[in-house]
Write an enzyme that holds these catalytic residues in place. Sequence first.
Site, PDB file in Angstrom:
ATOM      1  CB  THR A  40      43.524  26.409  48.116  1.00  0.00           C
ATOM      2  OG1 THR A  40      42.971  25.091  48.168  1.00  0.00           O
ATOM      3  CG2 THR A  40      44.025  26.689  46.710  1.00  0.00           C
ATOM      4  CE1 TYR A  87      48.655  47.714  51.876  1.00  0.00           C
ATOM      5  CE2 TYR A  87      47.186  49.614  51.955  1.00  0.00           C
ATOM      6  CZ  TYR A  87      47.847  48.628  51.233  1.00  0.00           C
ATOM      7  OH  TYR A  87      47.699  48.558  49.889  1.00  0.00           O
ATOM      8  CE  LYS A 117      40.849  24.561  45.139  1.00  0.00           C
ATOM      9  NZ  LYS A 117      41.797  24.256  44.053  1.00  0.00           N
ATOM     10  CG  ASP A 167      49.020  22.868  44.187  1.00  0.00           C
ATOM     11  OD1 ASP A 167      48.256  22.843  45.173  1.00  0.00           O
ATOM     12  OD2 ASP A 167      48.829  23.601  43.199  1.00  0.00           O
ATOM     13  NE  ARG A 215      36.639  31.509  46.969  1.00  0.00           N
ATOM     14  CZ  ARG A 215      36.686  30.363  46.290  1.00  0.00           C
ATOM     15  NH1 ARG A 215      37.538  30.199  45.318  1.00  0.00           N
ATOM     16  NH2 ARG A 215      35.841  29.405  46.563  1.00  0.00           N
ATOM     17  CD  GLU A 271      53.046  47.328  51.627  1.00  0.00           C
ATOM     18  OE1 GLU A 271      54.011  48.047  51.953  1.00  0.00           O
ATOM     19  OE2 GLU A 271      52.414  47.484  50.573  1.00  0.00           O
TER      20      GLU A 271
END
Length: 415
Positions: free
Chosen positions: A224, A52, A227, A198, A233, A54
Site C-alpha cells: 500500500t 478517464y 502506511k 506484501d 490511500r 484506461e
Amino acid sequence: MFEHLKKTDPEVFSCVMRELDRQERNIELIASENFASLSVLEAASSFFTNKYAEGYPGKRYYGGCFVCDEIENLAISRCREIFKCDHVNVQPLSGTQANMAVFFAVLNPGDKILSMGLPSGGHLSHGHPLSFSGRFFDVVSYETDPETGLIDYDEVEKIALRHRPKLILCGASAYPRTIDFERFRKIADKTESYLMADIAHIAGLVASGFHPSPVPHCDFVTTTTHKTLRGPRAGVIMCRREYATVIDRMVFPGIQGGPHMHIIAAKAVAFGEAQKPEFRIYQERILKNSRALAQGLEKKGFRLVTGGTDNHLILADLRNKRVTGKQAQEMLEESFITVNKNSIPADPEKPFVTSGIRLGTPAVTARGMGEKEMYLIADLISRVLSSKGEKKTVSQVRSEVEVLTKKFPVYGGIK
Ligand SMILES: *Cc1c(COP(=O)(O)O)cnc(C)c1O
C-alpha cells in the site's frame, strides 16, 4: 481551505472539519495509519479526478491522456528508483486490489497458496475465508510460534514441503519483527513456488533501507502507499520483468477499470518525498519512537508479543492487565487515544474481542513527537487501562492528551 464546500454543502464540510479536528486532537497509534503531507493531499484532490485513462502510458483507450501519461510515468520511475525493481504497476486502487491482481495473474481458481494466518498477523486478503482470496484459492496457513510470537521458518518449510503451494506469500499486518525474505526464497525454491511479499506495513522502512528489501528475492512485491510510506490511500505492484505483461493485463482490464489518476499523481508526490533525505530521518525516528514506546509499556508491566519490536509496530498482550483488546480499544478511544484491538498468537478470544492491541508510531512521528512523548503516551495508556476506563482517569487523560497534541499540530491549524 474548502471554501467552496463550505458554501455548497455545509453538511459534508462539517464532517470534513470535524474529522480534521479529531485527527489533530487524538493520539493516533493505529499502525497502518499516517498523515499524508499537504502536497500529497493537494495532488489527490486535483483535476486528475476528472480524467478517464484506461490503459497504460502510450496505450490508452481514451483521448486527452498525454498529461496522464506523464504523471503515471513519473510515479513509475520514482517507484522503480526507490525499490530498485524491474517493473511497477501504480494503478491498484488499494493493497487488496494489488494482491488480487497478482493472484489472478499467475494462479487458477483452486490453486494452493501458503500464507500467514490472520491470528498471527496475516491480512484478510492473504486467504481469509471471508475474502475473495479464501473463496477462489486453496489456502494453507502458517502461524507464528505460540510461545515466542516469531515466524518459525523451519515449520513454514515443513508445511510448504507437505503442501507444495503454487505461491508462497510473506508479509503481515501485525508482525513486530524483521521478516527474513531470503529464507522464504530458499523455501520457495525447494517447493518451486512463486514467492510474493506484501510489504504494505513496512514499505517506508524498506524504501529507506531500515528493513531488508524483498525485491531481490521475490517474483512479486505488493504494497500500500498510505502506511509507513505516507502517501495516498492506494496500492502498487512490483514484479520481475518476465511478469510485467500478465500483471498489467490483470490490473486492467482484469480486475479494474479506469485508474484513479488523481491518486496516481499523489503517489508520484509521495515517492518524490520518499527520495528526499528527510524521509530517511523520518523512518529512523519512527523506529526510535517504536522502541521507546515499547520500553515505556514494558516498564508499566505490559507484555509485548515477541518481547519487543524491530519495526514501527508493537503488539501488546493484555491478558495480565485483565482487559480484552476490545475493551482497551474502547477505553482508550474515550481518552482520545486511538489504537486497534488485535489478536495475539494463539489468542483465546474471538477476533472481534481479542486479547491484544496493536500500536504503531508512523503517525505520531509524522506530527513531530519524539521519544519523550512516547514514554508519556505509555504512561497515559497504562493509567487508562489500570483504572479500567474509570471516568475521572479518562477525563484527566483526555485533557493531558489535548495538551500534548496541541503542541504537535499535524496540518498547522488549517481552517
Ligand atoms: C493494509 C494491508 C493491506 C490492504 O490494504 P487496503 O488498501 O486496505 O486494501 C494488504 N496487505 C497487508 C499486509 C496490509 O497490512
